[in-house]
Design a protein around this motif. Sequence first.
Motif, PDB file in Angstrom:
ATOM      1  N   GLU A 126      20.483  35.179  45.586  1.00 34.57           N
ATOM      2  CA  GLU A 126      21.860  36.096  45.200  1.00 34.57           C
ATOM      3  C   GLU A 126      22.129  35.020  44.066  1.00 34.57           C
ATOM      4  N   VAL A 127      21.935  35.194  42.742  1.00 38.90           N
ATOM      5  CA  VAL A 127      22.913  34.185  41.832  1.00 38.90           C
ATOM      6  C   VAL A 127      24.123  34.327  41.305  1.00 38.90           C
ATOM      7  N   VAL A 128      24.760  33.329  41.241  1.00 35.25           N
ATOM      8  CA  VAL A 128      26.236  34.555  40.821  1.00 35.25           C
ATOM      9  C   VAL A 128      26.763  33.502  39.908  1.00 35.25           C
ATOM     10  N   LEU A 129      26.895  34.693  38.686  1.00 39.42           N
ATOM     11  CA  LEU A 129      26.935  34.096  36.951  1.00 39.42           C
ATOM     12  C   LEU A 129      28.576  34.309  36.917  1.00 39.42           C
ATOM     13  N   LEU A 130      29.305  33.171  37.017  1.00 37.34           N
ATOM     14  CA  LEU A 130      30.564  33.208  36.110  1.00 37.34           C
ATOM     15  C   LEU A 130      30.196  34.221  34.353  1.00 37.34           C
ATOM     16  N   ASP A 131      31.078  34.425  34.281  1.00 39.07           N
ATOM     17  CA  ASP A 131      31.384  34.531  32.698  1.00 39.07           C
ATOM     18  C   ASP A 131      32.802  34.591  31.880  1.00 39.07           C
ATOM     19  N   VAL A 132      33.248  33.272  31.426  1.00 40.53           N
ATOM     20  CA  VAL A 132      34.545  33.028  30.606  1.00 40.53           C
ATOM     21  C   VAL A 132      34.904  33.876  29.140  1.00 40.53           C
ATOM     22  N   CYS A 133      35.694  34.226  28.857  1.00 42.17           N
ATOM     23  CA  CYS A 133      35.838  35.012  27.829  1.00 42.17           C
ATOM     24  C   CYS A 133      34.437  35.635  27.013  1.00 42.17           C
ATOM     25  N   THR A 134      34.333  36.897  28.546  1.00 43.56           N
ATOM     26  CA  THR A 134      33.530  37.867  28.086  1.00 43.56           C
ATOM     27  C   THR A 134      33.580  39.048  27.450  1.00 43.56           C
ATOM     28  N   GLY A 135      34.765  38.815  26.728  1.00 46.92           N
ATOM     29  CA  GLY A 135      35.234  40.244  25.171  1.00 46.92           C
ATOM     30  C   GLY A 135      34.814  41.367  25.717  1.00 46.92           C
ATOM     31  N   ALA A 136      33.254  41.873  25.936  1.00 46.93           N
ATOM     32  CA  ALA A 136      33.183  43.555  25.887  1.00 46.93           C
ATOM     33  C   ALA A 136      32.610  43.286  27.424  1.00 46.93           C
ATOM     34  N   GLY A 137      32.161  42.885  27.959  1.00 52.74           N
ATOM     35  CA  GLY A 137      31.244  41.943  28.462  1.00 52.74           C
ATOM     36  C   GLY A 137      30.200  41.947  28.399  1.00 52.74           C
ATOM     37  N   ASN A 138      29.169  42.334  27.334  1.00 49.94           N
ATOM     38  CA  ASN A 138      28.198  41.765  27.425  1.00 49.94           C
ATOM     39  C   ASN A 138      27.071  40.990  27.254  1.00 49.94           C
ATOM     40  N   LEU A 139      27.443  40.064  28.015  1.00 46.64           N
ATOM     41  CA  LEU A 139      26.474  39.244  29.038  1.00 46.64           C
ATOM     42  C   LEU A 139      26.368  39.323  30.029  1.00 46.64           C
TER      43      LEU A 139
END
Length: 225
Positions: A126-139
Amino acid sequence: MMQQKLWDEQLLRLSQNLSILSDKPEETVDATLKALWLMASGSPKSVELAVNCDLPKLSIDQEKQLIELVDSRLSGVPLAHITGFQQFLGVELLASPEALIPRKETEILGRQALALLTNIAKSQDEVVLLDVCTGAGNLIVSIATKFSKVRGYASDLSAEAVKLAKRNVVYQQLQNRIEVREGDLLSPFDDDAFYHKRMQHINNFESHISENGTIILKFFLHLSK
């Protein structure tokens, strides 16, 4: 024949008056009209998906709606806000004024992340990915659709953006693997319960426009043991 005339008339209007933005190369005149036509028919799609679709016959009311949609686009309303959809890394996503429309330049970051994850996923369950300033969540959403091993967490300071990102999570049926929180940068995750989870990746994206209009992408990747 009448529908062909309608197509030709609206295509001419767009050809003469539509300014195609450099960061939206996919929004050609033909593709734009196809997306608006499908929207008028009641089958909204992103412009990239619409370009390969067959066009249905419109009713009289739908023909009137098409003309109104062309009017809206020519008045400056973004195409993605009219159709409600935008593709990112080949993934169909919801779009609205609640967050910035995903840009082609941001796909550079997405492809970099995908390349790294391809290698990491070979040795991780499992790879945990943290996306800050996600906006529309596109990434985070697009990456998670391509990697079943990804468990994602995303944040944004804007409550409206968080709402849109959550809708995209549900739209792609990822609510069991992605959690979106409201707050500034890492602050929504500032609790012991969260940090007990092992973080393989912290993905922090910033997009800035310099004085000469150049898009600068800053991609910070932090590996923690």
